[in-house]
Design a protein around this motif. Structure first.
Motif, short mmCIF file in Angstrom:
data_model
loop_
_atom_site.label_atom_id
_atom_site.label_comp_id
_atom_site.label_asym_id
_atom_site.label_seq_id
_atom_site.Cartn_x
_atom_site.Cartn_y
_atom_site.Cartn_z
N ARG A 17 -7.31 5.33 -8.28
CA ARG A 17 -7.13 4.96 -6.87
C ARG A 17 -7.71 3.58 -6.56
N SER B 234 -5.22 1.23 -4.79
CA SER B 234 -5.06 1.62 -3.38
C SER B 234 -6.22 1.11 -2.54
N GLU C 161 0.89 4.13 -2.85
CA GLU C 161 0.66 5.54 -2.52
C GLU C 161 1.83 6.41 -2.96
N TYR D 209 0.84 -1.21 0.00
CA TYR D 209 0.00 0.00 0.00
C TYR D 209 0.87 1.26 0.00
#
Length: 377
Positions: free
Chosen positions: A340, A343, A284, A280
């Protein structure tokens, strides 16, 4: 197996939605009111429950146990009746480890078509209602599962479902089966391919709103249930001098796997949590880098536009013609905002690993206290 392979193979084997021609309007007899729920032609009755046949449970358990990794998956067959999706059969899909996605897709597509044709020839259920996926420690959030389920929800009645089987829970003596489907808000964002920050806000999407769980129940044949009860029933030993502790026997001996107080699973679970958090953070970091690049390009474009306006103002003041406005998008290549979705999926994995760790640690703590109390220490 690569993520797009399974989804592409399923897309190739499932019937594609086609625009129906406009023939002359035929006349049909009205469906009796007593049969309107059973004959749900337009799929207007929403799914309220998924019913798995005992044979399907056995097949999934067997396939997951014999698979070389946690990539065991297959198709579910059955029908929906009065809001209940009855899954009566299933078959496993082959797992290819080579990197040639095109060959893998064609091979899986041919296998699916052959299996469905064979089932139809022997009058078996050949109606695809979803697929199943084996997972470990409850982490089933991945791009392959999302893509495959999205194809099903576009092409199947009621959208189909995905059955998730947790093999780590089964190893502890508790078979885990859960049914899911994608939420309408996520499907809308998926069709638009809009997973930017603004898109997530407008659709109110988080990792917990990607999938919605459907109640699941298991149906077994009455004769099979009677047979299992007969096997589990205690019977008196035929030996006259048998020890009192073994005077009663059973064809199905009790299982003590649930009493295991080992912590081997906790170590692996902690490793999975740490790995998911690292993934993660890496994702990011990639998103932050792309965002900075987009901000730099936008600043350059805005600076160029401001300078052009200032120069045109000076030219007009001097009585000269203003310079023509140019298309900024052709001069500056501003990248699109990064998605996104990855994520969110990684956050879902972290959450699933953490919940599995909480459950196993709590259960292990209770077992250790029970063992301590029974030992009298």
């Amino acid at each position: 197996m690569a993520a797009p392979s399974m989804a592409a193979a399923l897309a190739a084997s499932l019937p594609a939605p086609q625009a129906a021609p406009t023939p002359a309007a035929p006349t049909y007899e009205a469906i009796p009111a007593s049969m309107s729920k059973a004959i749900d032609i337009e799929a207007e009755i929403p799914l309220t429950c998924v019913q798995l046949d005992g044979m399907v449970i056995t097949k999934i358990l067997k396939h997951s146990r014999e698979a070389s990794s946690t990539t065991a998956h297959g198709l579910l067959l059955g029908l929906d009746l009065d809001g209940i999706l009855e899954v009566s059969n299933s078959f496993a899909l082959p797992n290819h480890t080579n990197d040639d996605d095109e060959k893998v897709t064609k091979s899986i597509g041919r296998y699916q078509t052959s299996m469905l044709r064979s089932l139809k020839e022997v009058q078996g259920d050949d109606n695809v209602v979803g697929f199943y996926q084996a997972t470990s420690l409850g982490a089933f959030f991945n791009q392959s599962l999302i893509d495959t389920q999205a194809i099903h929800q576009d092409r199947l009645r009621h959208g189909g479902v995905v059955i998730v089987h947790d093999i780590s829970q089964t190893a502890r003596g508790n078979a885990s089966f859960r049914a899911f489907k994608l939420t309408p808000s996520f499907m809308d964002a998926y069709r638009r391919a809009n997973f930017s920050t603004a898109g997530l806000i407008s659709h109110r999407l988080t990792f917990s709103s990607i999938l919605e769980e459907i109640p699941l129940r298991v149906r077994t044949n009455a004769l099979l249930s009677s047979y299992l009860n007969m096997l589990a029933a205690p019977s008196t030993s035929t030996f006259s001098g048998a020890h009192p502790g073994v005077a009663t026997t059973s064809a199905l001996p009790p299982s003590y796997s649930v009493l295991d107080i080992g912590n081997m699973g906790l170590t692996k679970n902690l490793e999975q949590v740490a790995e998911a958090i690292d993934n993660y953070r890496t994702e990011e970091g990639n998103v932050a880098y792309l965002s900075r690049q987009i901000a730099r390009e936008k600043l350059r474009a805005e600076t160029y536009v401001a300078k052009r306006k200032e120069e045109n103002g000076r030219r007009v003041a001097q009585g000269l013609n203003a310079l023509p406005e140019e298309d900024v998008s052709r001069l500056f290549r501003i990248p699109p905002e990064p998605s996104r979705l990855e994520s969110m999926l990684l956050l879902g994995q972290v959450d699933a690993y953490a919940k599995s760790l909480e459950s196993s640690a709590g259960t292990g703590l209770v077992k250790m206290y029970a063992a301590k109390a029974s030992s009298g220490v």
